[in-house]
Design an enzyme around this catalytic site. Structure first.
Site, PDB file in Angstrom:
ATOM      1  N   GLU A   1       0.463 -16.910   1.349  1.00 50.82           N
ATOM      2  CA  GLU A   1       0.941 -16.623  -0.009  1.00 50.82           C
ATOM      3  C   GLU A   1       1.744 -15.327   0.055  1.00 50.82           C
ATOM      4  O   GLU A   1       1.235 -14.298   0.495  1.00 50.82           O
ATOM      5  CB  GLU A   1      -0.230 -16.466  -0.978  1.00 50.82           C
ATOM      6  CG  GLU A   1      -0.972 -17.767  -1.244  1.00 50.82           C
ATOM      7  CD  GLU A   1      -2.105 -17.583  -2.226  1.00 50.82           C
ATOM      8  OE1 GLU A   1      -2.204 -18.369  -3.176  1.00 50.82           O
ATOM      9  OE2 GLU A   1      -2.919 -16.653  -2.030  1.00 50.82           O
TER      10      GLU A   1
ATOM     11  N   ASN B   1      -6.982 -17.636  -4.560  1.00 55.17           N
ATOM     12  CA  ASN B   1      -8.179 -16.929  -5.006  1.00 55.17           C
ATOM     13  C   ASN B   1      -8.321 -16.912  -6.518  1.00 55.17           C
ATOM     14  O   ASN B   1      -9.430 -16.883  -7.047  1.00 55.17           O
ATOM     15  CB  ASN B   1      -8.190 -15.504  -4.462  1.00 55.17           C
ATOM     16  CG  ASN B   1      -8.588 -15.464  -3.002  1.00 55.17           C
ATOM     17  OD1 ASN B   1      -9.067 -16.455  -2.444  1.00 55.17           O
ATOM     18  ND2 ASN B   1      -8.382 -14.325  -2.355  1.00 55.17           N
TER      19      ASN B   1
ATOM     20  N   HIS C   1      -0.441 -12.671   2.132  1.00 56.01           N
ATOM     21  CA  HIS C   1      -1.837 -13.119   2.161  1.00 56.01           C
ATOM     22  C   HIS C   1      -2.012 -14.266   3.137  1.00 56.01           C
ATOM     23  O   HIS C   1      -1.741 -15.422   2.820  1.00 56.01           O
ATOM     24  CB  HIS C   1      -2.286 -13.537   0.749  1.00 56.01           C
ATOM     25  CG  HIS C   1      -3.707 -13.996   0.708  1.00 56.01           C
ATOM     26  ND1 HIS C   1      -4.169 -14.927  -0.203  1.00 56.01           N
ATOM     27  CD2 HIS C   1      -4.778 -13.651   1.474  1.00 56.01           C
ATOM     28  CE1 HIS C   1      -5.444 -15.142   0.002  1.00 56.01           C
ATOM     29  NE2 HIS C   1      -5.846 -14.378   1.009  1.00 56.01           N
TER      30      HIS C   1
ATOM     31  N   SER D   1      -5.716 -10.004  -0.809  1.00 54.17           N
ATOM     32  CA  SER D   1      -5.950 -11.316  -1.399  1.00 54.17           C
ATOM     33  C   SER D   1      -6.210 -11.230  -2.897  1.00 54.17           C
ATOM     34  O   SER D   1      -6.303 -12.255  -3.563  1.00 54.17           O
ATOM     35  CB  SER D   1      -7.156 -11.989  -0.722  1.00 54.17           C
ATOM     36  OG  SER D   1      -8.329 -11.196  -0.896  1.00 54.17           O
TER      37      SER D   1
END
Length: 269
Positions: free
Chosen positions: A141, A179, A129, A108
């Site tokens: 992702e 993130n 991800h 991540s």
């Protein structure tokens, strides 16, 4: 689904992904120890039961022998968010993988180019991800190193479709989109908590009722795990609040430890 998954890891992301894939056929999950393997079997069975497909848990073979992964067409590294650990496992997977296998990482926050190089197979590598809880969260992702082939990109997107996920291709930068934007906000919430003396419940309620967030930032930090949050913050080069580091040292890592930014009393009911 045409792919056979080999998942390296036994945590919530690995077992959640295995449970989602179980209804599509036979797959393999690798755990480091027999205890971890036993726990993974229990978790996969429970998740499959919640999904209404308890019988498909048997489609996931849980093993402690990494060589069992050599038969998979699509390898997923899903261990702790640590560059050295991930690189070591990816290097082993790269050596045992089929020549036509795709190799991915559920990172991540780490550098995709570095992980791709560690695998020794950058042309067939991807970041994948997925979000926790995996069965409920549809977003994936995906990010590719510069050498990734067109075929690799196609197969990654097709896998996401087969798992009923929504793939969004992002730049191959640490943190991707979610993130990269989320953690500065979460860390700011901790600093605001310290600066104002407000109760965690108050901050969470304000962001839920005023900003429409499904979960407040303090609850979310505890849910993710404060140790994981510190690791992600360090990987992204962010200034991690001292309070988070102190709590991790104390073993107060959030919901899984039943104490974190919220006190133990919050998790006793």
């Amino acid at each position: 689904m045409t792919e056979t998954l080999g998942i390296a890891g036994s945590g919530v992301i690995a077992t959640g992904l295995a449970a989602c894939a179980a209804r599509t056929g036979g797959h393999v999950l690798w755990a480091r120890s027999e205890d971890s393997a036993d726990r993974a079997r229990v978790v996969i069975a429970k998740v499959c039961e919640r999904l209404g497909d308890s019988h498909v848990a048997a489609n996931v073979q849980v093993t402690t022998d990494l060589a069992e992964m050599s038969h998979a067409s699509f390898l997923v590294e899903a261990i702790a968010e640590d560059l050295a650990l991930k690189s070591e496992i990816l290097g082993r997977l790269g050596k045992l993988a089929r020549t036509d296998a795709v190799i991915t990482s559920t990172t991540s926050s780490l550098c995709i180019e570095s992980l791709a190089a560690a695998s020794g197979r950058p042309e067939c590598f991807s970041g994948l991800h997925v979000f926790n809880p995996v069965p409920k969260m549809r977003l994936v992702e995906v990010a590719f190193p510069a050498k990734a082939t067109t075929d690799t990109r196609r197969r990654v997107h097709e896998l996401c479709i087969a798992l009923d996920k929504e793939a969004v291709e992002t730049p191959a930068v640490p943190g991707f989109v979610v993130n990269g934007l989320l953690f500065p906000f979460l860390f700011n919430a901790v600093e605001y908590l310290d600066r104002t003396g407000l109760a965690p419940e108050t901050i969470d309620a304000c962001m839920q009722l005023g900003a429409g967030h499904p979960m407040g930032p303090i609850t979310l930090l505890d849910y993710i795990g404060l140790d994981v949050c510190v690791a992600i913050g360090d990987a992204l080069g962010l200034e991690v609040p001292h309070r988070l580091r102190s709590l991790v040292v104390e073993g107060a890592t959030g919901k899984k430890a039943r104490r974190g930014l919220y006190p133990a009393a919050h998790y006793s009911t």
